[in-house]
Design a protein around this motif. Structure first.
Motif, short mmCIF file in Angstrom:
data_model
loop_
_atom_site.label_atom_id
_atom_site.label_comp_id
_atom_site.label_asym_id
_atom_site.label_seq_id
_atom_site.Cartn_x
_atom_site.Cartn_y
_atom_site.Cartn_z
N ILE A 168 1.42 -2.55 4.97
CA ILE A 168 2.79 -2.69 4.45
C ILE A 168 3.19 -1.38 3.77
CG2 ILE A 168 4.29 -3.98 2.89
CD1 ILE A 168 2.35 -6.33 3.17
N PRO A 169 4.32 -0.80 4.14
CA PRO A 169 4.73 0.48 3.55
C PRO A 169 4.93 0.36 2.03
CG PRO A 169 6.02 -0.01 5.52
CD PRO A 169 5.24 -1.25 5.19
N LEU A 170 4.59 1.41 1.34
CA LEU A 170 4.82 1.60 -0.10
C LEU A 170 3.92 0.72 -0.97
CD1 LEU A 170 8.74 1.89 -0.17
CD2 LEU A 170 7.04 3.74 -0.06
N VAL A 171 3.94 -0.60 -0.78
CA VAL A 171 3.24 -1.49 -1.70
C VAL A 171 1.93 -2.03 -1.12
CG1 VAL A 171 5.38 -2.19 -2.83
CG2 VAL A 171 4.54 -3.50 -0.87
N GLY A 172 1.64 -1.70 0.14
CA GLY A 172 0.48 -2.29 0.81
C GLY A 172 -0.84 -1.98 0.14
N GLU A 173 -1.06 -0.73 -0.22
CA GLU A 173 -2.33 -0.34 -0.85
C GLU A 173 -2.49 -1.05 -2.20
OE1 GLU A 173 -4.81 1.42 0.21
OE2 GLU A 173 -3.94 2.02 2.14
N GLY A 174 -1.41 -1.14 -2.96
CA GLY A 174 -1.49 -1.81 -4.26
C GLY A 174 -1.83 -3.28 -4.13
N ILE A 175 -1.22 -3.97 -3.14
CA ILE A 175 -1.52 -5.38 -2.92
C ILE A 175 -2.97 -5.56 -2.51
CG2 ILE A 175 -1.01 -7.38 -1.44
CD1 ILE A 175 1.87 -6.40 -1.29
N THR A 176 -3.45 -4.69 -1.64
CA THR A 176 -4.83 -4.80 -1.16
C THR A 176 -5.82 -4.61 -2.31
OG1 THR A 176 -4.16 -3.92 0.99
CG2 THR A 176 -6.51 -3.91 0.49
N HIS A 177 -5.60 -3.60 -3.14
CA HIS A 177 -6.52 -3.35 -4.26
C HIS A 177 -6.45 -4.48 -5.29
CE1 HIS A 177 -6.42 1.24 -3.31
NE2 HIS A 177 -7.28 0.57 -2.54
N TRP A 178 -5.26 -5.08 -5.44
CA TRP A 178 -5.16 -6.22 -6.36
C TRP A 178 -5.96 -7.41 -5.83
CZ3 TRP A 178 -3.08 -11.15 -5.68
CH2 TRP A 178 -3.00 -11.92 -6.84
N LEU A 179 -5.86 -7.66 -4.53
CA LEU A 179 -6.64 -8.76 -3.94
C LEU A 179 -8.13 -8.50 -4.07
CD1 LEU A 179 -4.59 -9.43 -0.66
CD2 LEU A 179 -4.85 -10.99 -2.59
N TRP A 180 -8.54 -7.26 -3.86
CA TRP A 180 -9.95 -6.92 -3.97
C TRP A 180 -10.44 -6.93 -5.41
CZ3 TRP A 180 -9.97 -2.08 -0.25
CH2 TRP A 180 -9.93 -2.53 1.08
N GLY A 181 -9.55 -6.57 -6.34
CA GLY A 181 -9.99 -6.37 -7.73
C GLY A 181 -10.75 -5.08 -7.89
N GLY A 182 -10.54 -4.16 -6.96
CA GLY A 182 -11.24 -2.88 -6.96
C GLY A 182 -10.90 -2.12 -5.70
N PHE A 183 -11.86 -1.38 -5.19
CA PHE A 183 -11.62 -0.56 -4.00
C PHE A 183 -12.36 -1.06 -2.77
CE2 PHE A 183 -10.91 2.12 -7.73
CZ PHE A 183 -9.62 2.56 -7.47
N ALA A 184 -12.96 -2.23 -2.88
CA ALA A 184 -13.62 -2.86 -1.74
C ALA A 184 -13.82 -4.33 -2.06
CB ALA A 184 -14.96 -2.18 -1.44
N VAL A 185 -14.08 -5.13 -1.04
CA VAL A 185 -14.37 -6.55 -1.24
C VAL A 185 -15.68 -6.67 -1.99
CG1 VAL A 185 -14.93 -8.73 -0.10
CG2 VAL A 185 -13.12 -7.28 0.81
N GLY A 186 -15.66 -7.39 -3.10
CA GLY A 186 -16.86 -7.53 -3.92
C GLY A 186 -16.75 -8.71 -4.86
N ASN A 187 -17.46 -8.63 -5.98
CA ASN A 187 -17.50 -9.75 -6.92
C ASN A 187 -16.13 -10.12 -7.49
OD1 ASN A 187 -19.29 -11.63 -8.43
ND2 ASN A 187 -18.43 -10.57 -10.20
N PRO A 188 -15.28 -9.15 -7.89
CA PRO A 188 -13.93 -9.54 -8.35
C PRO A 188 -13.13 -10.28 -7.28
CG PRO A 188 -14.42 -7.28 -8.97
CD PRO A 188 -15.49 -7.71 -8.02
N THR A 189 -13.29 -9.88 -6.01
CA THR A 189 -12.60 -10.56 -4.91
C THR A 189 -13.04 -12.01 -4.82
OG1 THR A 189 -12.82 -8.46 -3.73
CG2 THR A 189 -11.95 -10.33 -2.50
#
Length: 426
Positions: A168-189
């Motif tokens: 998703i343009p502009l907001v895609g990276e922010g949404i993804t990192h919010w879902l992950w709770g970090g920079f990759a799928v892990g315990n916060p996710t």
């Protein structure tokens, strides 16, 4: 045809409650005396079946949550501990896991029945829209629940699907990192998904209440698509609908039990019985079977952003069906062309699910693209055009006429043909 309430309190306690909070009156008017069309068939019982499965999912989910550990280091082992050490834990886990598949089997039949009998048409637009919202909530809940066992397919499925938002343009990276709770799928996710998976079923219950409320305001549809005009067209909800729903629920429960006791792992992926490993990618990442048609649409578009748009558009288009279908006739029983295209669409969706489970290579890619194109052509082109070019068959003037004509004709032909024939009206 709803009329005024006929509820009469029989005891002093009932009168006391009814004068202060008329809950018994509400239950009586909604599930005892509520008038329903007299010609409903068993395809209309899947609403009750869905309610039953929802209760099963919530009850088993609450108990499983008492023993599950939402921590990526021990989540997989906690599931194994539930299976081995918790009293009847194996039964609860299998019931919950297979219950999601049963939920989607019932909801797909329920939605296809709505498409066939035109349940999305006026004045039931809100009821249909609420149903599509329920479908979206179910998909979100099921996806997050699939991640919780923290097996290989859980981990990589979460990685692939959440990564889609980055397109998703502009907001895609922010949404993804919010879902992950970090920079990759892990315990916060995992923690986020566990919290949302626990919360969303109760949101589903709220929307179900609105869905049933809308249903009671506009009334039930029926196979003829003709609105009830007199008391002879309707029967009380109890015992007519309750007995039919009870029979259907028992039959569906036996089907559920067959999977539960004889094929508990049949609908699961073998890779998900292996602990998640971020360093080892499965050779072929696939979601659960009920996501496969939409997963196929996602992969049919070469562009990542285009695939995401197509996948979400394939669901969003369902919201607009009441306005895309221009036909004045509601039921497919009297729409010969629409009935043909309906079954073509059903086969198309099944084929999309089949190719969604195949690797995106060779002729599978072309076949998926053609099926995806037809999916949108069906709703955006065929649906509106049929309303102008199709010549519907004659409809009966009332539900009673259709029922009686069908019996007089010995069950042969459609109710419309029987109603339209002077000889059969005799």
């Amino acid at each position: 045809m709803q009329g005024t309430s006929e509820y009469q309190p029989r005891t002093g306690i009932e009168r006391w409650i009814d004068s202060r909070m008329p809950l018994p009156r509400l239950m009586y008017d909604s599930f005892i005396a509520y008038p329903i069309p007299r010609n409903l068939n068993y395809s209309y019982a899947f609403g009750a079946i869905l309610s039953l499965v929802l209760v099963v999912q919530i009850l088993t989910g609450v108990v499983l949550a008492m023993h599950y550990a939402a921590n990526s280091a021990i989540a997989f082992n906690s599931v194994e501990q539930i299976m081995r050490d918790v009293n009847y834990g194996w039964l609860l886990r299998y019931m919950h896991a297979n219950g999601s598949s049963m939920f989607f089997i019932a909801v797909y039949i329920h939605m296809f029945r709505g498409l066939y009998y035109g349940s999305y048409k006026a004045p039931r637009e809100i009821q249909w829209i609420l149903g599509v919202i329920l479908f979206l909530l179910m998909m979100a809940t099921a996806f997050m629940g699939y991640v919780l066992p923290w097996g290989q397919m859980s981990f990589w499925g979460a990685t692939v699907i959440t990564n889609l938002f980055s397109a998703i343009p502009l907001v895609g990276e922010g949404i993804t990192h919010w879902l992950w709770g970090g920079f990759a799928v892990g315990n916060p996710t995992l923690n986020r998904f566990f919290s949302l998976h626990y919360l969303l079923p109760f949101m589903i219950v709220g929307v179900v209440i609105l869905h049933v409320w809308a249903f009671h305001v506009t009334g039930q549809t029926n196979p003829t698509g003709v609105e009830p005009k007199s008391r002879s067209d309707v029967v009380p909800f109890t015992p007519h609908a309750t007995m039919k729903d009870a029979v259907a629920m028992v039959a569906f429960a036996l089907f559920f039990a067959w999977f539960l006791f004889y094929l508990p792992n049949y609908l699961g992926h073998p890779d998900n019985y292996t602990l998640a490993n971020p360093l080892v990618t499965p050779p072929h990442i696939v979601p659960e079977w009920y996501f496969l048609p939409f997963y196929a649409i996602l992969r049919a578009i070469p562009s990542k952003l285009g695939g995401v748009i197509a996948m979400f558009a394939s669901i969003i288009v369902l919201f607009f069906l009441p306005w895309l279908d221009r036909s004045k006739v509601q039921s497919a029983a009297y729409r010969p062309l629409y009935r043909i295209f309906f079954w073509i669409f059903v086969v198309n969706v099944i084929c999309l699910g089949y190719f969604g489970a195949k690797p995106p290579e060779g002729w599978y890619v072309l076949a998926t693209q053609l099926l995806t194109a037809y999916y949108f052509v069906h709703f955006l082109i065929i649906f509106p055009l049929l309303g102008y070019i199709e010549k519907p068959r004659p409809r009966p003037t009332s539900i009673t006429e259709a029922v009686l004509s069908k019996h007089k004709s010995g069950g042969g032909g459609t109710p419309a043909e029987a109603a339209a024939s002077p000889e059969r009206r005799g």
